[in-house]
Design an enzyme around this catalytic site. Structure first.
Site, short mmCIF file in Angstrom:
data_model
loop_
_atom_site.label_atom_id
_atom_site.label_comp_id
_atom_site.label_asym_id
_atom_site.label_seq_id
_atom_site.Cartn_x
_atom_site.Cartn_y
_atom_site.Cartn_z
N ARG A 82 -69.13 -80.25 -34.87
CA ARG A 82 -68.50 -78.99 -34.46
C ARG A 82 -69.29 -77.77 -34.93
O ARG A 82 -69.20 -76.69 -34.33
CB ARG A 82 -67.03 -78.95 -34.93
N GLU B 14 -64.83 -90.54 -49.98
CA GLU B 14 -63.77 -91.24 -50.70
C GLU B 14 -64.13 -92.72 -50.84
O GLU B 14 -63.99 -93.31 -51.89
CB GLU B 14 -62.46 -91.06 -49.94
P1 AMP Z 1 -65.64 -82.01 -46.80
O1 AMP Z 1 -66.99 -82.65 -47.02
O2 AMP Z 1 -64.54 -82.74 -47.48
O3 AMP Z 1 -65.65 -80.54 -47.14
O4 AMP Z 1 -65.31 -82.15 -45.25
C1 AMP Z 1 -65.93 -81.32 -44.34
C2 AMP Z 1 -66.26 -82.03 -43.05
O5 AMP Z 1 -65.24 -82.93 -42.63
C3 AMP Z 1 -66.41 -81.01 -41.95
O6 AMP Z 1 -67.55 -81.35 -41.18
C4 AMP Z 1 -65.14 -81.10 -41.14
O7 AMP Z 1 -65.42 -81.08 -39.77
C5 AMP Z 1 -64.51 -82.42 -41.53
N1 AMP Z 1 -63.12 -82.25 -41.99
C6 AMP Z 1 -62.66 -82.45 -43.26
N2 AMP Z 1 -61.35 -82.28 -43.35
C7 AMP Z 1 -60.93 -81.93 -42.12
C8 AMP Z 1 -59.64 -81.58 -41.56
N3 AMP Z 1 -58.52 -81.56 -42.30
N4 AMP Z 1 -59.60 -81.27 -40.25
C9 AMP Z 1 -60.72 -81.27 -39.50
N5 AMP Z 1 -61.95 -81.59 -39.96
C10 AMP Z 1 -62.06 -81.91 -41.27
#
Ligand code: AMP
Length: 166
Positions: free
Chosen positions: A57, A94
């Protein structure tokens, strides 16, 4: 409430149980131009050479920002999608690990890093490390949604620009 919020769908237990997925598709359908402008706010574009979008995205949002500001676009992809030479950065999920890649170049560039959602921050932290490895200077991070209750990016002093904060 920010006018964008009514166009974001909260999808429980997707893609895994316990995750509330923020589906930005309706927002892009009705307000793509306003979203692109909002993501570009508060950034000194005179100091920027290119926008780095994180798969997938971040490609949609980052490419639109680059076009709007007359800058270059660089895709940062998941492992195995870009042709060599690539440089990689792995990060913990995770369960297991994931890897981001950039095509290796030796020209230093000043970049903006873009993604849709900042959750725990693992993806963005790896993306920043990867940029540094490739001699890109990260001028700012631009996100559509920052789930601030899940990360400590502000406390770490990174220049985060996020349109919607939860
Ligand atoms: P993080 O590494 O945990 O910060 O997760 C970020 C990545 O996961 C991004 O590329 C987001 O597109 C996706 N992502 C994580 N959590 C969500 C969520 N609740 N809704 C949509 N996309 C998420």
């Amino acid at each position: 409430m920010h006018p964008f919020e009514q166009h974001i769908r909260n999808v429980p237990d997707f893609p895994k149980p316990g995750i509330i997925f923020k589906d930005i598709s309706p927002l892009l359908t009705y307000h793509f131009d306003e979203v692109t402008h909002a993501l570009c706010e508060g950034i000194n574009w005179d100091e920027v050479d290119a926008v780095v979008g994180i798969e997938s995205r971040g490609f949609i949002l980052g490419a639109a920002m680059a076009q709007l500001k007359g800058k270059g676009f660089i895709p940062m992809r998941k492992k195995g999608k870009l042709p060599p030479p690539v440089i990689s950065e792995s990060y913990a999920l995770e369960y297991g690990t994931d890897t981001l890649e950039l095509v290796q170049t030796d020209k230093p560039l000043r970049v903006i890093l873009v993604d849709d959602v900042l959750a725990t921050g693992g993806t963005l932290r790896a993306a920043m490390k990867l940029c540094e490895k490739n001699h890109y200077q990260v001028k700012a991070l631009s996100l559509l949604i920052n789930l601030t209750f899940l990360n400590k990016f502000k406390e770490e002093g990174h220049p985060v620009h996020s349109v919607l904060n939860y």
